[in-house]
Design a protein around this motif. Sequence first.
Motif, PDB file in Angstrom:
ATOM      1  N   ALA A 391     -15.332   4.490 -13.115  1.00  0.00           N
ATOM      2  CA  ALA A 391     -14.609   5.561 -12.415  1.00  0.00           C
ATOM      3  C   ALA A 391     -14.407   5.180 -10.947  1.00  0.00           C
ATOM      4  N   CYS A 392     -15.459   4.669 -10.328  1.00  0.00           N
ATOM      5  CA  CYS A 392     -15.356   4.306  -8.908  1.00  0.00           C
ATOM      6  C   CYS A 392     -14.396   3.126  -8.721  1.00  0.00           C
ATOM      7  N   ALA A 393     -14.428   2.197  -9.651  1.00  0.00           N
ATOM      8  CA  ALA A 393     -13.496   1.065  -9.560  1.00  0.00           C
ATOM      9  C   ALA A 393     -12.065   1.563  -9.734  1.00  0.00           C
ATOM     10  N   GLY A 394     -11.890   2.557 -10.589  1.00  0.00           N
ATOM     11  CA  GLY A 394     -10.558   3.146 -10.803  1.00  0.00           C
ATOM     12  C   GLY A 394     -10.058   3.800  -9.523  1.00  0.00           C
ATOM     13  N   PHE A 395     -10.965   4.480  -8.833  1.00  0.00           N
ATOM     14  CA  PHE A 395     -10.608   5.100  -7.553  1.00  0.00           C
ATOM     15  C   PHE A 395     -10.146   4.025  -6.579  1.00  0.00           C
ATOM     16  N   LYS A 396     -10.939   2.967  -6.496  1.00  0.00           N
ATOM     17  CA  LYS A 396     -10.637   1.899  -5.523  1.00  0.00           C
ATOM     18  C   LYS A 396      -9.287   1.254  -5.802  1.00  0.00           C
ATOM     19  N   ALA A 397      -9.068   0.949  -7.087  1.00  0.00           N
ATOM     20  CA  ALA A 397      -7.809   0.276  -7.434  1.00  0.00           C
ATOM     21  C   ALA A 397      -6.627   1.178  -7.102  1.00  0.00           C
ATOM     22  N   ALA A 398      -6.733   2.454  -7.440  1.00  0.00           N
ATOM     23  CA  ALA A 398      -5.609   3.371  -7.204  1.00  0.00           C
ATOM     24  C   ALA A 398      -5.406   3.594  -5.706  1.00  0.00           C
ATOM     25  N   PHE A 399      -6.465   3.837  -4.968  1.00  0.00           N
ATOM     26  CA  PHE A 399      -6.337   4.081  -3.532  1.00  0.00           C
ATOM     27  C   PHE A 399      -5.755   2.868  -2.816  1.00  0.00           C
ATOM     28  N   GLY A 400      -6.207   1.681  -3.238  1.00  0.00           N
ATOM     29  CA  GLY A 400      -5.705   0.448  -2.633  1.00  0.00           C
ATOM     30  C   GLY A 400      -4.199   0.328  -2.834  1.00  0.00           C
ATOM     31  N   ASP A 401      -3.689   0.991  -3.876  1.00  0.00           N
ATOM     32  CA  ASP A 401      -2.264   0.927  -4.184  1.00  0.00           C
ATOM     33  C   ASP A 401      -1.557   2.234  -3.796  1.00  0.00           C
ATOM     34  N   LEU A 402      -2.202   3.031  -2.952  1.00  0.00           N
ATOM     35  CA  LEU A 402      -1.633   4.286  -2.420  1.00  0.00           C
ATOM     36  C   LEU A 402      -1.388   5.350  -3.488  1.00  0.00           C
TER      37      LEU A 402
END
Length: 516
Positions: A391-402
């Motif tokens: 879940a946290c990795a999903g957050f990071k990937a999405a946030f990194g891509d705005l």
Amino acid sequence: MGEPFYITTAISYPNGRPHIGHAYEAIAADAIARFQRQAGRDVRFQTGTDEHGLKMVQTARDKGVEVRALADEMSGYFKSMCDALSISYDRFIRTTDADHHRASQALWRAMAASDDLYLDRYEGWYSVRDEAFYDEKELVEGQGGEKLSPQGTPVTWTAEETWFFRLSKYEQPLLDFYAANPDFIRPESRRNEILRFVEGGLSDLSVSRTSFDWGVPVPDSPGHVMYVWVDALTNYLTGAGYRDGEMPHWPADLHLIGKDIVRFHAVYWPAFLMSAGVALPKTVFGHGFLLHRGEKMSKSLGNVVDPLDLANAFGVDGLRYFLLREVSFGQDGSYAADAIVTRVNAELANAFGNLAQRTLSFIAKNLGGALPDAGRAEVADGQLIEEVVVACAGFKAAFGDLMLSQGIEAWMRGVFACNQYIDAQAPWALRKTDAERMHAVLGTLVRAIRMLAITILPVVPAGAGRVLDLLGVEDRSHAAIDDDGWYARQAAAGFVLGTPTPAFPRLEMPAEAEPA
Ligand code: MSP
């Protein structure tokens, strides 16, 4: 220091007080800035006010005040709004700042040196509200048959001697640049709009005004001040130290702006920079508009809300969470008090806040605040940690891509997994029957809560920060999420939890009236 990351918001016209649309942009930019800092980037974050131009002159005249006094007063409200909403800017720029005048004149001279400026007579339509020139063919007809800008604002016929910028010369270079840099304009729909506009042909742009003097003086051209957008756009360079030496934070990584001003940022700005021989920013992201219950905000509809009233009513974290979670970033979004309460209560207060509060106060009460022992681990524990890591990795990937709302959604999946785990493991029942197992369950939850709190910190810095304070977590970088040794070190150091208070309080549903 990590790799530089320079993020900017649009600078707002301080002709009135800030509204929720301004707050939205500042909050989104702030969450991204905080996220990139956590990721180890050397972040520079700039916001501010755009104080020149005819709109400011006319507003001051209508109010019977000096334009500088209007700018000082209103700019102060924008800055206070940023401070109240925990906006972690490095610089709040005002276009009346002395270094900004220097940078704007330096950029002007560089464009002149490329032979891209010439004196001529401008005749055409101008919208003071948009501070924009429009071609006749772009205008639309109002209800009374009057001419309006494509944004629906009044236009007036303007004729004066002005400096022109050879925008037409940059038509092909711009198209080539867009083709080579597909991420320059985001999201995709805005990119397509701009491509169509530029492919339709670019006329040279009037870039100075002579009918008023509130602006940056054009070098060596008495009587001319720069067209407000020339100096406004240059704020991004001023903040990076243009012509003051090295520019470690240039080119900007992200200009975050609203959809109404993409043309200025994605056509005029790169053309000015090409002309001046300055590197172009990496991405211009045009976010959507915030509407009130689906309607445009306007003074006449009486639905313009002071963001500070919303923050007072729902908490800074509550407002931030709602705006970033509810609105799919890039699209228009709607807000209303009841929607804020529903979302914040369901996800922040109940799902995450309650999870943290229940777990930590149980530990405080039953283990004297000491972190649980390893206890007797079961497969479910490892599975939960795995789900939270994903879940946290999903957050990071999405946030990194705005993709901000998708990031928070991914994070929520981790929170739900924890709640399912608690229900299935029922640590409260284990207290009497199987203390060893209870320890393992609580220890797993502490790890999961720590990871979730670190991850959501850029969105809700106060509440997530409180949870991490309680857990004694000092390293709040993303690297800390995967740090397996943390728990053991913390337990060995004899860590003792204080008495937890709810980090995300439940909100009351407002009575009929919303905050004015
Ligand atoms: N001064 C120019 C920007 C110059 S940038 C070099 C300007 N100012 S503004 O005050 O009108 O708008 C500031 C920002 O707020 C813009 O990005 C604009 O799109 C955004 N918003 C204004 N109203 C908005 C909403 N209702 N919703 C979301 N953002 C909106 O334009």
